[in-house]
Write a protein that holds these residues in place. Structure first.
Motif, PDB file in Angstrom:
ATOM      1  N   ILE A  62      54.636  -2.695  -7.816  1.00 12.04           N
ATOM      2  CA  ILE A  62      53.555  -2.107  -8.522  1.00 12.04           C
ATOM      3  C   ILE A  62      52.559  -1.836  -7.729  1.00 12.04           C
ATOM      4  N   THR A  63      52.073  -0.634  -7.727  1.00 10.79           N
ATOM      5  CA  THR A  63      50.771  -0.401  -7.124  1.00 10.79           C
ATOM      6  C   THR A  63      49.626   0.010  -8.050  1.00 10.79           C
ATOM      7  N   VAL A  64      48.578  -0.780  -7.847  1.00 13.99           N
ATOM      8  CA  VAL A  64      47.294  -0.428  -8.641  1.00 13.99           C
ATOM      9  C   VAL A  64      46.152  -0.417  -7.864  1.00 13.99           C
ATOM     10  N   THR A  65      45.158   0.306  -8.662  1.00 14.08           N
ATOM     11  CA  THR A  65      43.649   0.254  -7.996  1.00 14.08           C
ATOM     12  C   THR A  65      42.744  -0.470  -8.690  1.00 14.08           C
ATOM     13  N   GLY A  66      41.938  -1.487  -8.301  1.00 14.93           N
ATOM     14  CA  GLY A  66      41.274  -2.260  -8.883  1.00 14.93           C
ATOM     15  C   GLY A  66      39.764  -1.854  -8.396  1.00 14.93           C
ATOM     16  N   LEU A 100      33.739  -6.924  -4.718  1.00 14.00           N
ATOM     17  CA  LEU A 100      35.105  -6.842  -4.421  1.00 14.00           C
ATOM     18  C   LEU A 100      36.129  -7.955  -4.824  1.00 14.00           C
ATOM     19  N   THR A 101      35.439  -9.049  -5.290  1.00 17.38           N
ATOM     20  CA  THR A 101      36.127 -10.187  -6.137  1.00 17.38           C
ATOM     21  C   THR A 101      36.531  -9.680  -7.340  1.00 17.38           C
ATOM     22  N   ASP A 102      35.630  -9.028  -8.151  1.00 22.97           N
ATOM     23  CA  ASP A 102      35.705  -8.412  -9.357  1.00 22.97           C
ATOM     24  C   ASP A 102      36.860  -7.397  -9.295  1.00 22.97           C
ATOM     25  N   ALA A 103      36.886  -6.429  -8.144  1.00 20.28           N
ATOM     26  CA  ALA A 103      38.011  -5.465  -8.126  1.00 20.28           C
ATOM     27  C   ALA A 103      39.487  -5.978  -7.803  1.00 20.28           C
ATOM     28  N   GLU A 127      40.464  -8.865  -9.102  1.00 14.07           N
ATOM     29  CA  GLU A 127      40.761  -9.345 -10.246  1.00 14.07           C
ATOM     30  C   GLU A 127      41.160  -8.297 -11.212  1.00 14.07           C
ATOM     31  N   ASP A 128      40.415  -7.190 -11.143  1.00 13.02           N
ATOM     32  CA  ASP A 128      40.797  -5.947 -12.047  1.00 13.02           C
ATOM     33  C   ASP A 128      42.159  -5.609 -11.657  1.00 13.02           C
ATOM     34  N   ALA A 129      42.500  -5.595 -10.300  1.00 16.50           N
ATOM     35  CA  ALA A 129      43.706  -5.004  -9.678  1.00 16.50           C
ATOM     36  C   ALA A 129      45.039  -5.743 -10.277  1.00 16.50           C
ATOM     37  N   TYR A 130      44.753  -7.229 -10.206  1.00 15.48           N
ATOM     38  CA  TYR A 130      45.780  -8.019 -10.892  1.00 15.48           C
ATOM     39  C   TYR A 130      46.085  -7.840 -12.415  1.00 15.48           C
ATOM     40  N   SER A 131      44.800  -7.808 -12.983  1.00 16.75           N
ATOM     41  CA  SER A 131      44.954  -7.551 -14.524  1.00 16.75           C
ATOM     42  C   SER A 131      45.787  -6.366 -14.843  1.00 16.75           C
ATOM     43  N   LYS A 132      45.597  -5.377 -14.156  1.00 16.68           N
ATOM     44  CA  LYS A 132      46.232  -3.885 -14.437  1.00 16.68           C
ATOM     45  C   LYS A 132      47.904  -4.267 -13.966  1.00 16.68           C
ATOM     46  N   ALA A 133      48.226  -4.799 -12.997  1.00 11.68           N
ATOM     47  CA  ALA A 133      49.351  -5.048 -12.389  1.00 11.68           C
ATOM     48  C   ALA A 133      50.089  -6.023 -13.555  1.00 11.68           C
ATOM     49  N   VAL A 174      39.476  -1.680  -4.555  1.00 11.86           N
ATOM     50  CA  VAL A 174      40.845  -2.004  -3.577  1.00 11.86           C
ATOM     51  C   VAL A 174      42.380  -1.541  -4.281  1.00 11.86           C
ATOM     52  N   LYS A 175      43.124  -1.220  -3.269  1.00 10.03           N
ATOM     53  CA  LYS A 175      44.400  -0.778  -3.802  1.00 10.03           C
ATOM     54  C   LYS A 175      45.407  -1.802  -3.128  1.00 10.03           C
ATOM     55  N   ALA A 176      46.058  -2.128  -4.279  1.00  9.68           N
ATOM     56  CA  ALA A 176      47.042  -3.668  -4.370  1.00  9.68           C
ATOM     57  C   ALA A 176      48.263  -3.443  -4.688  1.00  9.68           C
ATOM     58  N   GLN A 177      49.359  -3.734  -4.165  1.00 10.02           N
ATOM     59  CA  GLN A 177      50.819  -3.826  -4.350  1.00 10.02           C
ATOM     60  C   GLN A 177      51.216  -5.252  -4.577  1.00 10.02           C
ATOM     61  N   PHE A 178      51.885  -5.508  -5.847  1.00  9.71           N
ATOM     62  CA  PHE A 178      52.478  -6.669  -6.304  1.00  9.71           C
ATOM     63  C   PHE A 178      54.211  -6.430  -6.349  1.00  9.71           C
ATOM     64  N   VAL A 179      54.823  -7.507  -6.046  1.00  6.58           N
ATOM     65  CA  VAL A 179      56.297  -7.445  -6.376  1.00  6.58           C
ATOM     66  C   VAL A 179      56.668  -7.955  -7.807  1.00  6.58           C
ATOM     67  N   TYR A 180      57.728  -7.485  -8.432  1.00  3.61           N
ATOM     68  CA  TYR A 180      58.325  -8.103  -9.471  1.00  3.61           C
ATOM     69  C   TYR A 180      59.946  -7.996  -9.515  1.00  3.61           C
TER      70      TYR A 180
END
Length: 214
Positions: free
Chosen positions: A17-21, A145-148, A150-156, A208-214
């Protein structure tokens, strides 16, 4: 199977999952920078150079009387240029223009109007812009940046719940999106007096652009 050898075929698909925070903070400006210019015109270059220099000396004296330290005043523009007019398509020489610009750093933004007025009273005839900013931008940016993140993880996490899958707790890749430092500009006309200056607020953004594995 041949000769007792077993062959296994396995297909493993990466699920990402790729999201932008995004994160942002609103802060009050702490310092102001203003460009004050003395522009002198005339026919004889030596004469207008001397006139310009005398005016700049008066401006410097006035700023220092206000308590502006010398290290917060810097010459950032000095230009000598011929002046021409065009009459019936013909270029005609009209003398010279000497421009001396001082960039002034104002530690107390509440005194920005007083600094401008004092400079104009002593001969400054052009104020290009007023820039409001903050001294320790990195401190606020790291918070955003820390808030960003956290926002990325919340979206993912929201996407994973919608798909009814389990999200890995840590991203496998994070990319910071760099933005230009925030500044706030104000225009100014040299004909005004008792100039009211409103610094407003500065919004610091991080992404930030973050990628998570599921």
């Amino acid at each position: 199977m041949k000769g007792g050898m077993r062959v296994y075929y396995r297909h493993q698909e990466s699920r990402i999952i790729t999201v932008t925070g995004v994160g942002s903070l609103t802060v009050q400006p702490e310092i102001a920078k203003v460009l004050l210019e003395v522009v002198t015109e005339g026919w004889e270059l030596n004469v207008i150079q001397q006139e310009n220099a005398r005016t700049v000396e008066r401006v410097l004296a006035g700023l220092m009387q206000l308590g502006i330290p010398q290290e917060d005043i810097q010459t950032t523009v000095y230009d000598i240029a011929p002046k021409y007019d065009y009459v019936d398509g013909v270029q005609e020489f009209r003398g010279y223009v000497v421009t001396h610009g001082l960039t002034v750093k104002i530690q107390d933004i509440n005194r920005t109007g007083a600094v401008i007025d004092t400079a104009v009273q002593n001969g400054v005839n052009r104020v290009s812009n007023i820039q409001f900013t903050i001294e320790e931008r990195d401190v606020y940016y790291r918070r955003a940046l820390t808030d960003a993140l956290e926002d990325a993880y919340s979206k993912a996490q929201t996407l994973a719940e919608g798909m009814q899958v389990v999200l890995a707790p840590h991203p496998i890749r994070i990319t910071e999106k760099i933005e230009e430092p925030p500044v706030v500009f104000q225009a100014y006309s040299a004909v005004e007096t008792a100039t009211p200056i409103q610094p407003g607020q500065i919004v610091i953004n991080a992404s930030v652009k973050a990628q998570f594995v599921y």
